[in-house]
Design a protein around this motif. Structure first.
Motif, PDB file in Angstrom:
ATOM      1  N   ARG A  15      41.894  51.608  33.774  1.00 15.77           N
ATOM      2  CA  ARG A  15      41.309  50.685  32.677  1.00 15.77           C
ATOM      3  C   ARG A  15      41.667  49.062  32.843  1.00 15.77           C
ATOM      4  O   ARG A  15      40.960  48.334  32.192  1.00 15.77           O
ATOM      5  CB  ARG A  15      42.041  51.312  31.453  1.00 15.77           C
ATOM      6  CG  ARG A  15      41.375  52.626  30.984  1.00 15.77           C
ATOM      7  CD  ARG A  15      41.861  53.404  29.560  1.00 15.77           C
ATOM      8  NE  ARG A  15      41.727  52.256  28.669  1.00 15.77           N
ATOM      9  CZ  ARG A  15      40.586  52.178  27.988  1.00 15.77           C
ATOM     10  NH1 ARG A  15      39.686  52.779  28.149  1.00 15.77           N
ATOM     11  NH2 ARG A  15      40.773  51.227  26.865  1.00 15.77           N
ATOM     12  N   LEU A  16      42.767  48.924  33.258  1.00 12.55           N
ATOM     13  CA  LEU A  16      43.350  47.714  33.463  1.00 12.55           C
ATOM     14  C   LEU A  16      43.774  47.422  34.856  1.00 12.55           C
ATOM     15  O   LEU A  16      44.890  48.201  35.169  1.00 12.55           O
ATOM     16  CB  LEU A  16      44.257  47.048  32.546  1.00 12.55           C
ATOM     17  CG  LEU A  16      44.585  45.433  32.650  1.00 12.55           C
ATOM     18  CD1 LEU A  16      43.486  44.504  32.679  1.00 12.55           C
ATOM     19  CD2 LEU A  16      45.759  45.153  32.000  1.00 12.55           C
ATOM     20  N   SER A 225      37.238  43.687  25.008  1.00  5.86           N
ATOM     21  CA  SER A 225      35.706  43.665  24.777  1.00  5.86           C
ATOM     22  C   SER A 225      35.044  44.284  25.712  1.00  5.86           C
ATOM     23  O   SER A 225      34.045  45.211  25.504  1.00  5.86           O
ATOM     24  CB  SER A 225      35.443  42.245  24.312  1.00  5.86           C
ATOM     25  OG  SER A 225      34.234  42.053  24.191  1.00  5.86           O
ATOM     26  N   LEU A 226      35.224  44.142  27.042  1.00  4.53           N
ATOM     27  CA  LEU A 226      34.427  44.726  28.146  1.00  4.53           C
ATOM     28  C   LEU A 226      34.571  46.218  28.110  1.00  4.53           C
ATOM     29  O   LEU A 226      33.809  46.958  28.198  1.00  4.53           O
ATOM     30  CB  LEU A 226      34.805  43.964  29.360  1.00  4.53           C
ATOM     31  CG  LEU A 226      34.369  42.552  29.387  1.00  4.53           C
ATOM     32  CD1 LEU A 226      34.867  41.809  30.717  1.00  4.53           C
ATOM     33  CD2 LEU A 226      32.880  42.507  29.764  1.00  4.53           C
ATOM     34  N   LEU A 227      35.723  46.616  27.936  1.00  4.37           N
ATOM     35  CA  LEU A 227      36.087  48.210  27.682  1.00  4.37           C
ATOM     36  C   LEU A 227      35.332  48.698  26.532  1.00  4.37           C
ATOM     37  O   LEU A 227      34.465  49.833  26.493  1.00  4.37           O
ATOM     38  CB  LEU A 227      37.659  48.388  27.709  1.00  4.37           C
ATOM     39  CG  LEU A 227      38.201  48.150  28.973  1.00  4.37           C
ATOM     40  CD1 LEU A 227      39.845  48.274  28.505  1.00  4.37           C
ATOM     41  CD2 LEU A 227      37.981  49.094  29.936  1.00  4.37           C
ATOM     42  N   ASP A 228      35.499  47.817  25.455  1.00  6.38           N
ATOM     43  CA  ASP A 228      34.539  48.639  24.147  1.00  6.38           C
ATOM     44  C   ASP A 228      33.057  48.450  24.337  1.00  6.38           C
ATOM     45  O   ASP A 228      32.477  49.246  23.763  1.00  6.38           O
ATOM     46  CB  ASP A 228      34.855  47.449  23.111  1.00  6.38           C
ATOM     47  CG  ASP A 228      36.248  47.514  22.473  1.00  6.38           C
ATOM     48  OD1 ASP A 228      37.041  48.737  22.888  1.00  6.38           O
ATOM     49  OD2 ASP A 228      36.773  46.677  21.820  1.00  6.38           O
ATOM     50  N   GLN A 229      32.596  47.776  25.320  1.00  5.11           N
ATOM     51  CA  GLN A 229      31.005  47.566  25.608  1.00  5.11           C
ATOM     52  C   GLN A 229      30.679  48.622  26.789  1.00  5.11           C
ATOM     53  O   GLN A 229      29.431  48.785  27.147  1.00  5.11           O
ATOM     54  CB  GLN A 229      30.770  46.184  26.258  1.00  5.11           C
ATOM     55  CG  GLN A 229      30.784  45.045  25.351  1.00  5.11           C
ATOM     56  CD  GLN A 229      30.412  43.745  25.860  1.00  5.11           C
ATOM     57  OE1 GLN A 229      29.736  43.835  26.951  1.00  5.11           O
ATOM     58  NE2 GLN A 229      31.556  42.833  25.679  1.00  5.11           N
ATOM     59  N   GLY A 230      31.683  49.580  27.043  1.00  9.18           N
ATOM     60  CA  GLY A 230      31.303  50.820  27.902  1.00  9.18           C
ATOM     61  C   GLY A 230      31.584  50.645  29.230  1.00  9.18           C
ATOM     62  O   GLY A 230      31.548  51.830  29.918  1.00  9.18           O
ATOM     63  N   LEU A 231      32.168  49.837  29.680  1.00 13.45           N
ATOM     64  CA  LEU A 231      32.701  49.813  31.247  1.00 13.45           C
ATOM     65  C   LEU A 231      34.083  50.499  31.208  1.00 13.45           C
ATOM     66  O   LEU A 231      34.880  50.875  30.324  1.00 13.45           O
ATOM     67  CB  LEU A 231      33.090  48.348  31.737  1.00 13.45           C
ATOM     68  CG  LEU A 231      31.639  47.667  31.979  1.00 13.45           C
ATOM     69  CD1 LEU A 231      31.947  46.186  31.933  1.00 13.45           C
ATOM     70  CD2 LEU A 231      30.907  48.133  33.109  1.00 13.45           C
ATOM     71  N   ASP A 232      34.341  51.143  32.349  1.00 12.46           N
ATOM     72  CA  ASP A 232      35.181  52.259  32.687  1.00 12.46           C
ATOM     73  C   ASP A 232      36.571  51.340  32.897  1.00 12.46           C
ATOM     74  O   ASP A 232      37.868  51.903  32.530  1.00 12.46           O
ATOM     75  CB  ASP A 232      35.054  52.795  33.938  1.00 12.46           C
ATOM     76  CG  ASP A 232      33.778  53.825  33.552  1.00 12.46           C
ATOM     77  OD1 ASP A 232      33.737  54.546  32.716  1.00 12.46           O
ATOM     78  OD2 ASP A 232      32.952  53.522  34.218  1.00 12.46           O
ATOM     79  N   GLY A 233      36.566  50.183  33.308  1.00  8.74           N
ATOM     80  CA  GLY A 233      37.786  49.379  33.774  1.00  8.74           C
ATOM     81  C   GLY A 233      37.359  47.937  33.908  1.00  8.74           C
ATOM     82  O   GLY A 233      36.348  47.685  33.903  1.00  8.74           O
ATOM     83  N   VAL A 234      38.686  47.221  33.657  1.00  5.79           N
ATOM     84  CA  VAL A 234      38.621  45.634  33.933  1.00  5.79           C
ATOM     85  C   VAL A 234      39.678  45.380  34.892  1.00  5.79           C
ATOM     86  O   VAL A 234      40.793  45.919  35.045  1.00  5.79           O
ATOM     87  CB  VAL A 234      38.900  44.871  32.470  1.00  5.79           C
ATOM     88  CG1 VAL A 234      38.938  43.546  32.654  1.00  5.79           C
ATOM     89  CG2 VAL A 234      37.892  45.382  31.560  1.00  5.79           C
ATOM     90  N   MET A 235      39.295  44.488  35.948  1.00 11.84           N
ATOM     91  CA  MET A 235      40.183  44.025  36.884  1.00 11.84           C
ATOM     92  C   MET A 235      40.367  42.444  36.742  1.00 11.84           C
ATOM     93  O   MET A 235      39.187  41.631  36.679  1.00 11.84           O
ATOM     94  CB  MET A 235      39.568  44.198  38.289  1.00 11.84           C
ATOM     95  CG  MET A 235      40.451  43.910  39.287  1.00 11.84           C
ATOM     96  SD  MET A 235      39.694  44.113  41.107  1.00 11.84           S
ATOM     97  CE  MET A 235      40.607  45.458  41.480  1.00 11.84           C
ATOM     98  N   ARG A 254      47.397  47.682  23.919  1.00 12.92           N
ATOM     99  CA  ARG A 254      46.125  47.384  23.563  1.00 12.92           C
ATOM    100  C   ARG A 254      45.261  48.183  24.503  1.00 12.92           C
ATOM    101  O   ARG A 254      44.263  48.566  24.031  1.00 12.92           O
ATOM    102  CB  ARG A 254      45.906  45.971  23.456  1.00 12.92           C
ATOM    103  CG  ARG A 254      46.804  45.089  22.493  1.00 12.92           C
ATOM    104  CD  ARG A 254      46.506  43.835  22.567  1.00 12.92           C
ATOM    105  NE  ARG A 254      44.933  43.754  21.909  1.00 12.92           N
ATOM    106  CZ  ARG A 254      44.187  42.497  22.095  1.00 12.92           C
ATOM    107  NH1 ARG A 254      44.859  41.324  22.386  1.00 12.92           N
ATOM    108  NH2 ARG A 254      42.923  42.477  21.761  1.00 12.92           N
ATOM    109  N   ILE A 255      45.583  48.386  25.789  1.00 11.50           N
ATOM    110  CA  ILE A 255      44.574  48.865  26.695  1.00 11.50           C
ATOM    111  C   ILE A 255      45.098  50.384  26.828  1.00 11.50           C
ATOM    112  O   ILE A 255      44.117  51.427  26.988  1.00 11.50           O
ATOM    113  CB  ILE A 255      44.653  48.306  28.220  1.00 11.50           C
ATOM    114  CG1 ILE A 255      44.497  46.793  27.995  1.00 11.50           C
ATOM    115  CG2 ILE A 255      43.843  49.104  28.972  1.00 11.50           C
ATOM    116  CD1 ILE A 255      43.063  46.415  27.592  1.00 11.50           C
TER     117      ILE A 255
END
Length: 341
Positions: A15-16, A225-235, A254-255
């Protein structure tokens, strides 16, 4: 050796994640980042398969179990060689083996790996299949949306479809094209426009593929915000290096939904002191660690004094943890009285 994680455990960590960054995300940097977040997935710098397999550079696999979960990023384009390197990475205890298909440097291109592999999806699929067959941990791919004159809307779906067919279930997509002819690696991190919409469309097109987005992410708010838009993870890349506390101190809450108190840069410094002592006792130098700590107090009172103390003092003969403690004391003393620098 660290136990291999459950599929769910590694999925949660994704997720992060902190991007692999050459000359930055070495084992000292990763140890520091783990003091700030218990859950974020950390990545090594890229390690080339030829260096491991032909060069015997097994020291490049060194890491502490306390960095866990941590992934090894490999560079290469020979399936058999990558398979052997992946096996070495698994034996060293890494939670994931990642194939670099995104680095745009000339040196990487000359070795036929990195972003240039976006032009050879069948070869990438063959490499991934060989790595998957060779060892038990998950194989993932970090890629761009395309290179040079490619049309990302056409090449990215085909690239993803081929690596999925090879057995890859998780990718990290840098949402910029790489221009291998005409832009430097530094320019490739900023000049090509970001295309988050295309990455989101890939998630709709391949709903079972775990997609993490990378590129231009500068705050924890943006990651959420990017996770809330439906993506599985943020790098996150450079922001996590230059302002690690801003990205990581509240990330577990938060994550990842942790109920533990947020970490603090002051606490991270204190936690680094025994590690520094051990490193120095083994013959290491203080600045090998403190160069990664310069941004800990970015945007806070005393940040300039902190950076000055470490930059000027850490390379001096005999410099040790007491220098870090003095620098921290200055930050603490200036917290209430200095402007944000």
């Amino acid at each position: 050796m660290t136990d291999f994680p459950t599929k769910k455990g590694l999925c949660d960590a994704h997720r992060l994640s902190i991007a692999p960054m050459m000359d930055w995300t070495d084992r000292h940097c990763r140890y520091l980042h783990r003091r700030l977040s218990r859950h974020a997935l950390l990545y090594t710098e890229m390690v080339t398969a030829p260096a491991l397999v032909r060069g015997g550079a097994v020291h490049l696999l060194e890491h502490s179990p306390e960095e866990y979960p941590v992934a090894l990023q490999l560079g290469g384009s020979d399936p058999a060689e990558l398979a052997r390197a992946a096996r070495m990475g698994a034996q060293a205890g890494y939670a994931e083996i990642n194939l670099n298909c995104g680095c745009p440097s000339d040196r990487v291109q000359s070795g036929r790996f990195g972003a240039i592999l976006m032009t050879e999806p069948a070869l990438v699929a063959e490499c991934c299949a060989a790595m998957i067959d060779a060892q038990p941990v998950e194989v993932t791919v970090k890629c761009r949306i395309g290179v040079d004159d490619q049309t990302p809307e056409e090449v990215l779906p085909e690239f993803l479809a081929q690596i999925i067919a090879a057995g890859v279930q998780r990718v990290q997509i840098h949402a910029r094209k790489a221009w291998l002819d005409g832009l430097s690696p530094k320019e490739n991190r900023d000049i090509p426009p970001l295309n988050y919409d295309l990455v989101q469309r890939m998630k709709m097109l391949f709903p079972n593929l775990h997609i993490s987005i990378n590129g231009g992410i500068t705050s924890l708010d943006q990651a959420v915000s990017l996770l809330d838009q439906g993506l599985d993870g943020v790098m996150v890349g450079r922001a996590a290096y230059h302002q690690p506390a801003d990205i990581l101190c509240a990330a577990d809450r938060r994550i990842f939904g942790s109920t533990e108190p947020d970490t603090t840069p002051e606490g991270a410094v204190q936690a680094m002191l025994p590690y520094i002592e051990t490193h120095l006792a083994s013959g290491g130098r203080l600045n090998q660690i403190t160069r990664h700590m310069l941004g800990l107090f970015a945007g806070r009172p005393g940040a300039r004094a902190w950076r000055r103390h470490l930059s000027e003092g850490a390379t001096r003969p005999g410099a040790g943890p007491e220098l870090v403690e003095r620098a921290l004391a200055e930050v603490t003393d200036l917290k209430e009285s200095s402007p944000i620098l």
